[in-house]
Scaffold this active site. Sequence first.
Site, PDB file in Angstrom:
ATOM      1  N   HIS A 193      14.626  26.476  37.809  1.00  0.00           N
ATOM      2  CA  HIS A 193      14.537  27.923  38.072  1.00  0.00           C
ATOM      3  C   HIS A 193      13.605  28.112  39.260  1.00  0.00           C
ATOM      4  CE1 HIS A 193      15.472  29.439  33.709  1.00  0.00           C
ATOM      5  NE2 HIS A 193      16.479  29.770  34.506  1.00  0.00           N
ATOM      6  N   CYS A 198       7.333  32.192  32.904  1.00  0.00           N
ATOM      7  CA  CYS A 198       8.578  32.282  32.122  1.00  0.00           C
ATOM      8  C   CYS A 198       8.447  33.258  30.952  1.00  0.00           C
ATOM      9  CB  CYS A 198       8.955  30.921  31.533  1.00  0.00           C
ATOM     10  SG  CYS A 198       9.112  29.600  32.717  1.00  0.00           S
TER      11      CYS A 198
HETATM   12  N1  ARG Z   1      14.277  26.236  27.837  1.00  0.00           N
HETATM   13  C1  ARG Z   1      14.454  27.331  28.736  1.00  0.00           C
HETATM   14  C2  ARG Z   1      15.664  27.115  29.615  1.00  0.00           C
HETATM   15  O1  ARG Z   1      15.921  25.992  29.985  1.00  0.00           O
HETATM   16  C3  ARG Z   1      13.217  27.507  29.569  1.00  0.00           C
HETATM   17  C4  ARG Z   1      13.259  28.715  30.437  1.00  0.00           C
HETATM   18  C5  ARG Z   1      12.060  28.849  31.314  1.00  0.00           C
HETATM   19  N2  ARG Z   1      12.076  30.069  31.983  1.00  0.00           N
HETATM   20  C6  ARG Z   1      11.789  30.251  33.292  1.00  0.00           C
HETATM   21  N3  ARG Z   1      11.712  31.453  33.730  1.00  0.00           N
HETATM   22  N4  ARG Z   1      11.669  29.246  34.106  1.00  0.00           N
HETATM   23  O2  ARG Z   1      16.389  28.022  29.925  1.00  0.00           O
END
Ligand code: ARG
Length: 282
Positions: A180, A274
């Site tokens: 991300h 996150c």
């Molecule tokens: N386990 C989640 C996923 O893979 C973690 C999300 C983390 N969120 C972020 N904004 N980076 O989607």
Amino acid sequence: MNALPAPVAPARSAPGVRRRRYLLCPPEHFAVEYAINPWMDPDRPVDRDGALRQWNALASVLRSLGHRVDLLAPRPGLPDMVFTANGATVVDGRVLVARFRHRQRAGESAAHRRWFEAARFRQVRTAAEVNEGEGDLLVAGPRILAASGFRTTTAAHQEAERVLGLPVVSLRLTDPRYYHLDTALAVLDDTRVMYYPDAFAPEARRLLRRLYPDAILAGAPDAAAFGLNAISDGRHVVLPAAARGLAEQLRAADFVPVPVSLPELLKAGGGPKCCVLEIRSA
Ligand code: ARG
């Protein structure tokens, strides 16, 4: 227990800093039951009470900085729901609700949509294209920095530009650990960012260099400590305590680093940013 950091001046009283409104969701049903990023290992035990304590400490820090924290009710069966950043992107009261890449998280969209409708936001639209909210769409003053490569599609970048009314700069991510945008880049204020160049494709690096010649560049250890998964109010930058180098660099640039520790959430590939969705009201 996590020790709370020493009190810092509330956002209201510091010059050039805006009081923010954040949406958070307690990790009451947090678990690592599937692996949709390289940090997740379903065989490794997760301490949910620890996750809740660490998350509570984060919420306290945000409140102590003078920000408003709103809560989204957690739902069973959605173990990643604590990561509210992925649920939507909000600009001037316009809400673009996410459409998740993986079916395991798909149910989170409806929960976000209902929250914004109940909170009387009048322009709430669920994305037609795959986009994971502020995980990949970061509002940076006059523009949105948008990632593709792992979750959000480039078609979604065009949709975000139309719906949210800000020009979008597309950046391609290439390292699966930084899946991300908010794991590889943090917006510090309307004109400044910090990022980890190695997470980006060459053309994205060139764009970032041109747009932000004075950016703070993170080294590999700080990036791996999730140091770029940071929440800035324009002065205070809440970031993982393990990212010590970045904290130093931030101090040298006149920001106030505010360390937090969320090791349980890191097992899901998540950090402080996150857990936070910024609600930018009209
Ligand atoms: N386990 C989640 C996923 O893979 C973690 C999300 C983390 N969120 C972020 N904004 N980076 O989607």
